[in-house]
Design a protein around this motif. Sequence first.
Motif, PDB file in Angstrom:
ATOM      1  N   SER A  55       0.830  -1.209   0.000  1.00 56.44           N
ATOM      2  CA  SER A  55       0.000   0.000   0.000  1.00 56.44           C
ATOM      3  C   SER A  55       0.860   1.253   0.000  1.00 56.44           C
ATOM      4  O   SER A  55       0.543   2.232  -0.675  1.00 56.44           O
ATOM      5  N   GLN A  81      -7.412   0.407  -0.335  1.00 55.90           N
ATOM      6  CA  GLN A  81      -7.586  -0.901   0.287  1.00 55.90           C
ATOM      7  C   GLN A  81      -8.889  -0.985   1.073  1.00 55.90           C
ATOM      8  O   GLN A  81      -9.548  -2.008   1.098  1.00 55.90           O
ATOM      9  N   ASP A 109      -5.739  -1.410  -4.802  1.00 55.64           N
ATOM     10  CA  ASP A 109      -5.079  -1.932  -3.611  1.00 55.64           C
ATOM     11  C   ASP A 109      -5.982  -2.959  -2.938  1.00 55.64           C
ATOM     12  O   ASP A 109      -6.984  -2.610  -2.339  1.00 55.64           O
ATOM     13  N   GLU A 110      -5.615  -4.204  -3.056  1.00 53.95           N
ATOM     14  CA  GLU A 110      -6.400  -5.319  -2.518  1.00 53.95           C
ATOM     15  C   GLU A 110      -7.887  -5.162  -2.794  1.00 53.95           C
ATOM     16  O   GLU A 110      -8.707  -5.109  -1.870  1.00 53.95           O
TER      17      GLU A 110
HETATM   18 MG   LIG Z   1      -2.046  -2.660   2.122  1.00 50.19          MG
END
Ligand SMILES: [Mg+2]
Lengths: 309, 370
Positions: free
Chosen positions: A43, A83, A159-160
């Motif tokens: 991240s 995220q 992000d994820e």
């Molecule tokens: Mg992360």
Amino acid sequence: MNAITVSDLTRVFGDFVAVDHVSFDVRKGEVFGFLGSNGAGKSTTIRMLCGLLKPTSGTALVGGIDVSRDPEGVKRRIGYMSQRFSLYEQLTVDQNIRFFGGIYGLTAERLEQRRAFVLDMAGLHGRERTKASDLAGGWRQRLALGCAILHEPPIVFLDEPTGGVDPVSRRQFWTLIDQLAETGITVLVTTHYLDEAEHCHRIAIIHAGRLAALGSTTELKRVFAGRTILEVQSDDPVQAMRALDAMDDVEKTSVFGTAVHAVMRHEAATDTDGLGTRLAGAGVQARHIEPVEPSLEDVFLDVVAEAGA
Amino acid sequence: MRKALSVGRKEVRQILRDRRSLMLLLFVPAFFLLVYGYALNWDIRHVHLAIEDRDRTAASRSIVSAFVNSGYFDLVADVRGPDDITQLMNHGSARAIVVIPNGLSRDLAAGRTVPVQVLLDGDNANTATTVMGYALTILQSESAKYRMVTGTIGGPSVSAVPRVWYNPQLRSTLFLVPGLIAYIVMITSVVSTSLSIVREKERGTMEQVRMAPLDAGSFVLGKSIPYYLISLASALTILFVAMLLFGLPMRGSWLVLLGTISLYLIGALGLGLLVSSIADTQQVAFQVAVLASFLPTLMLSGFIFPIASMPPFLQGVTYIVPARYFLIALRGIVLKGAGLAIIWPQLLSLVAYSCVVLLLASLRLRRQWR
Ligand SMILES: [Mg+2]
Ligand SMILES: Nc1ncnc2c1ncn2[C@@H]1O[C@H](COP(=O)(O)OP(=O)(O)OP(=O)(O)O)[C@@H](O)[C@H]1O
């Protein structure tokens, strides 16, 4: 030309180095995966590339623009999905789309077009008035993606994106990512899931802030050149692992469900029957032993162990 | 600007979604006023009064009738000597005793100061203070007649210095309303702006918004405007309720009033922004916001404790409490019909306060935004 060029990118928090001299390139239209365990620095790297966080040192060119020099210019050319679920939960699907369209400065006409596109893409037609907090995980994530690419950026950072989402929705989400890539959009995506990483054209494995390995799945699997992986099925994997670890020609072992993967030091060591006998000598009944192709998980564990050593 | 509008529209929708908070913001203030207003409007009446008139002239009778006609006192006994006084006080049959000295009329005529003694039952300090306030006012207005009479107070409650709620009109509510507005508006705007921004930091929506080509200024402007409107509505609600139920006059110009409230609000919103630039969680933001708004406004503005009776250090601190200026201006406009010519120093102070706070907040927020 490269969509993203990163060289020696570093970020320090206090005296903790979260990202440590990371360098890589991402080609235009590529789906580039960032693989790493919790706290690896994925991240942090993405946030620097998006111009949200100032690098401590090193440079990153995103869409040809230096993020340290012109973070605003970068922001205009990219989409970012953080995220955390970062839409307004209290607002409806439609209100979220309109809000993000508004702050991206879309004209009314373009907003209508993009709104239809997002509703289409996320499969949210007819649910425009549903509160975002009432959407199930998969829909939320697709809506978040839609809002992040309302302004049609050529580069997208995810992000994820599939954290905490069921397997079916995850597969659907990856279909979307593939579709984006087909239209020439560059996608940089982080994930924990190794099966997802297989969708990426190339993968960067990050460990403790460092780039531990980089390449396509096939390329990455080459770390096992000169070694063999034997999969050992037994009733007591823990016991089997202990017995295998004690053997000289076993480099290391790891548990895969009920099976144990043993990395043998030499390619020649594929004498499965002999290994079975030796295991029996150590009191472990192996039901089945066979050489297997290295999976991405094998690669990941190997690379991380190497990087940690 | 269009982007700021988008932010504003979104904020309004979020506020509307959260009906309970909105109601809280709009109506709790008026509710506060009702509670405080009625509680304090129960001005003490029918105070049992005894009078020892040692003078027995037209002048002394005028004082007696001033007490009786004030409507606050019921004359229950005529005192004939010190024994009577002790007995009346001990039995609680009189809460206040006025002793008019011999020679009052003569001394007044001669232009001398005459001490009139007021004895109070101090068992309930609050009542005693209020009653003392009444007595003082009555004596002062009598004194104005002769220009020379001064009331001197003695008795069990001497130590009770004239206090807070005392006001020359003997109308607590009227004096209270401006203070309530200052206090409620401060809380609603500081707490709600800071929470609404910190909430975005906490939930991660801030980061998503920062990705858009939107500058910190538009974001903050868009977020502040709805809270400005709500706080303004809240302030006006209190005013209207006070006018309707408590006969609060509105002697000044509405335009000046709106301008004054707006200036105060801008400062309050600025403070909210400053708080949100310091805090990273809603919990911290709430605590800091309360500390920074509620306490000073309640304690250091002259709303509850008169500034003149504070220790010098605290008096110094009150200069950076915007409510201090706002209260004076608001009381001036509403109660006295004061115009710009009179309240400009207060307005100027409010402008200065707003500028400083907004400057600090924008410096900090801009740095975090990049
Ligand atoms: Mg992360
Ligand atoms: N603002 C910050 N201040 C201090 N430390 C930070 C900050 N942001 C991240 N870190 C630290 O940097 C390290 C890397 O964090 P990062 O969020 O990049 O990891 P990640 O790879 O994304 O992990 P995850 O898979 O859990 O999301 C972590 O140890 C984290 O605690």
